[in-house]
Design a protein around this motif. Structure first.
Motif: not given
Length: 228
Positions: A70-74
């Motif tokens: 799971a990854w976060s992005y803008d």
């Protein structure tokens, strides 16, 4: 007599060796099951933490932490920019795991950048299964509140040029297996059926709120079975 005794001894030795080998193989631990790495993509005004419950469910069902990404992005940036970042992320996951393909599991606006990656950035080569949960696949008028503030939000407003281009031609390109899970009471999607993808396995899951779609255990079980 001695010759016969030697033959008997040799036969007994062969039997014993066979039994020992058989016991040795049966005592060996079973190889752990391996899976495609799963890459999770969140939606507008969210982060990788929105997948925490599903990550735990996958681990309970035998996935290792190295198979779950799971990854976060803008999320305020264009879905085109996010798609390019997703491309880099998936290549990184493939390099780290040695896998040839990933399974892509997305929520809400995550369906847009992920589908852009599949359609326009060669993603169909690297994705085995694509799963959209409450995906804004054909837009929503609810995005009217933020379309003037964020590029990403204007792109998911019904009738945007981004959506027109994304949904032109084949909505489910390549040899990827596509599924879309949608709720019949999703206040964030107007209409609810905007989530339906032509050419995909489309599943109405009943009344599940938009924010619960990617932590609901019943939906998880269906998604898990689809990518198995």
């Amino acid at each position: 007599m001695q010759r016969r005794m030697r033959r008997v001894a040799t036969a007994l030795s062969t039997v014993a060796t066979t039994l020992l080998l058989s016991l040795s193989f049966s005592a060996s631990p079973a190889q752990a099951a391996t899976h495609n790495p799963v890459v999770f993509v969140h939606g507008l005004s969210s982060s990788s933490s929105s997948w925490d419950e599903w990550v735990s469910y996958f681990q309970e069902d035998g996935y290792s932490s190295s198979e779950l990404h799971a990854w976060s992005y803008d999320w305020a940036k264009s879905n085109v920019t996010t798609a390019q970042q997703l491309q880099t992320k998936i290549q990184s996951v493939l390099a780290a795991t040695g896998a040839s393909k990933v399974d892509l599991v997305v929520h809400s606006m995550g369906a847009l950048n992920s589908r852009y990656y599949l359609k326009n950035l060669g993603g169909t080569t690297y994705v085995d299964d694509f799963v959209s949960t409450a995906g804004v696949n054909h837009g929503t008028t609810v995005a009217g509140w933020c379309r003037w503030l964020y590029t990403s939000c204007s792109e998911m407003y019904t009738g945007s040029s981004f959506l027109t281009s994304l949904n032109s031609g084949d909505e489910t390109p390549g040899s990827v297996s596509y599924a879309s899970y949608w709720s019949n009471c999703d206040d964030a999607l107007t209409p609810d059926t905007t989530a339906i993808l032509s050419g995909a396995t489309n599943v109405e899951v009943g009344c599940v709120s938009h924010t619960d779609m990617n932590n609901d255990h019943g939906v998880y079980e269906q998604v898990r079975a689809f990518i198995a």
